[in-house]
Design an enzyme around this catalytic site. Sequence first.
Site, short mmCIF file in Angstrom:
data_model
loop_
_atom_site.label_atom_id
_atom_site.label_comp_id
_atom_site.label_asym_id
_atom_site.label_seq_id
_atom_site.Cartn_x
_atom_site.Cartn_y
_atom_site.Cartn_z
N GLU A 62 -4.83 -6.28 4.29
CA GLU A 62 -3.39 -6.11 4.38
C GLU A 62 -3.12 -4.66 4.76
OE1 GLU A 62 -2.28 -9.18 0.69
OE2 GLU A 62 -1.64 -7.09 0.60
N ASP A 73 7.89 -1.61 -5.07
CA ASP A 73 6.61 -0.92 -5.21
C ASP A 73 6.62 0.15 -6.28
OD1 ASP A 73 4.67 -2.00 -3.32
OD2 ASP A 73 6.16 -1.47 -1.81
#
Lengths: 287, 405
Positions: A62, A73
């Site tokens: 990824e 995040d």
Amino acid sequence: MPFEEAHRFGDLMKSRIENRFEHVRAQKRAALVTFIMGGDPDLETSFQIIQHLPKAGADLIEIGMPFTDPMADGPAIQAAGLRALAGGQTLKKTLSLVERFRKDNQDTPIILMGYFNPIYIYGVEAFLKDALHAGVDGLIVVDLPPEEDDELCKPALAAGLNFIRLATPTTDDKRLPKVLTNTSGFVYYVSVTGITGSAIADHSHVADSVARIKAHTDLPVVVGFGVKDAATAEKVARGADGVVVGSALVEVVRASLDQNGKATDKTVAAVETLVASLAEGVRRVTK
Amino acid sequence: MNAPAPNSFRNGPDETGHFGIFGGRFVAETLMPLILSLEKAYNEAKVDPAFQEEMRSYLTHYVGRPSPLYFAERLTQHLGGAKIYLKRDELNHTGAHKINNVMGQILLAMRMGKTRIIAETGAGQHGVATATVCARFGLKCVVYMGAVDVERQKPNVFRMKMLGAEIVPVTSGAHTLKDAMNEALRDWVSNVHDTFYCIGTAAGPHPYPGMVRDFQAIIGHEARAQILEREGRLPDALVACIGGGSNAIGLFHPFLDDKDVALYGVEAAGHGLESGAHAASLTGGRPGVLHGNRTYLLMDEDGQITEAHSISAGLDYPGIGPEHSWLHDTGRVKYISATDKEALAAFQLLSQLEGIIPALEPAHAIAKVLDLAPTMPRDALMIVNLCGRGDKDIFTVAEHLGGMD
């Protein structure tokens, strides 16, 4: 690694992601999915890192598309994104990383992960065209739930890219079918209700959660959040088709930088070392 | 940009939370189930007479509504044009319009069984309102505030602490309002089971923009009844400042279908639009996706969000509520802007002519009244939303004007 060559005989009609999971299943183990922020700390270093990932034992890669406002995040990935942006990273440059990687590697699936705004501004149609051309296999876009499928998910599927959805502990059985419709490649189960980098308190629930999702889909289910070393990778591998590691890898990048935030001769090797250890942890579990 | 004009401007959002192309629900999956249950809870509360009565009672006896509609006689004489009325929402408990929305959201949070309230704040007005109502109902309150704003809005930080709220200074990103909102969203993702996110403006994922607007629309409903009583007719123009735009949409919404009422939204032009250091998302931005909705945003060519600038911490945000983006594209509302300098001048003028010290946010609206009113006939009627009082800004203003002697 021999599996790289063996994999070349994979079914060409299937996607790279399908072939890769079949290959990993044949080895009776879980897949290792590694996340690296594109352009962190600079374009060339992140290319070197990504190029070395398969050899170190990563099965799928990824690549983060940095964004100024990554609302799901934690501090580690936020900081990685800001380092990349400070280094001049753009979406175009992230696509160029994939294009370079594909020159020597036709087998390892690449999934781009990030937030919608940079793609929206690039232009959905142009982005899908350029991503396909570069050799991208799938997309994970954190702020596009099924309710917004018309924006990118449906056009991406129509263009032949996988659209990988996140399922979370808050996604109950009633909602799961909605989340799984239009999901392809694999399902990414976020094992905690939290931001990236949050620790999992108890790994024993992973297998139950994965079983809950598998009751609704034949797709492989990978599990992320809280995996930081061989031991945690091994625990998660017991219950999942794949183990995702992100925050721990970008932290290794950060720790290897010099005082000015520049890459050092340790940067690429440090990531390789951790990935090799994680791959070893994953391989301790026979499925 | 021109979107087709609808039959009514008051029907948005549609079922999927859109005003034209704007709005939507661009959030992480972890939050989606909660957003859907919030939407359901709000739709039920909206038509529940008990909820409406509870709201009305607290707004009357705790907040102090209705707020007066005051004829600013000396300002009117000074400008020599339209009759200027001020909608005095700065007289509400806690000193701004923010509490109208907070009261609604907190009552809703309690209906949903949530026990922990989080909020983001820029100038601190929304944080103070949230801390206040949480204290009133005995709820745990956590306020995210950019570290830069913690420094420049000290009096409000102290007020929130006094009210028992926990203040979290945000040091990610640029340390201002947008980063406070990111951190609040991260908290929410991590604490969905017991936490309600009390968003301070008419933005964010559906149902927030429409819900916050509904709670703020009391400003416009009152103003409409008050001007009809005082003047026997509707006003010719309404003026309000815009950061996220909740006070403006609250005033405008009940008038959106009165086509003879001109509506002016005033964005913060900071050091000037051409300087690049401003917070005028509509004038200087373009449509993008941030904080759960599609709306006009300040960003670079790669879609990275850029920093806003305004002397007013409450307008210092690179986005705007999605309904304003739609009203901009349809042309129903005219969006203009005022610079830091113009706002400072208006701040002083209103203080001296009317004995009312406005917050720096509505000082931007007053600044444009100085341009607009003289161009209108003397029998024209104008209502300006005085959405906050200036106590919190006196140190900022003193710094810019060179002392208080």
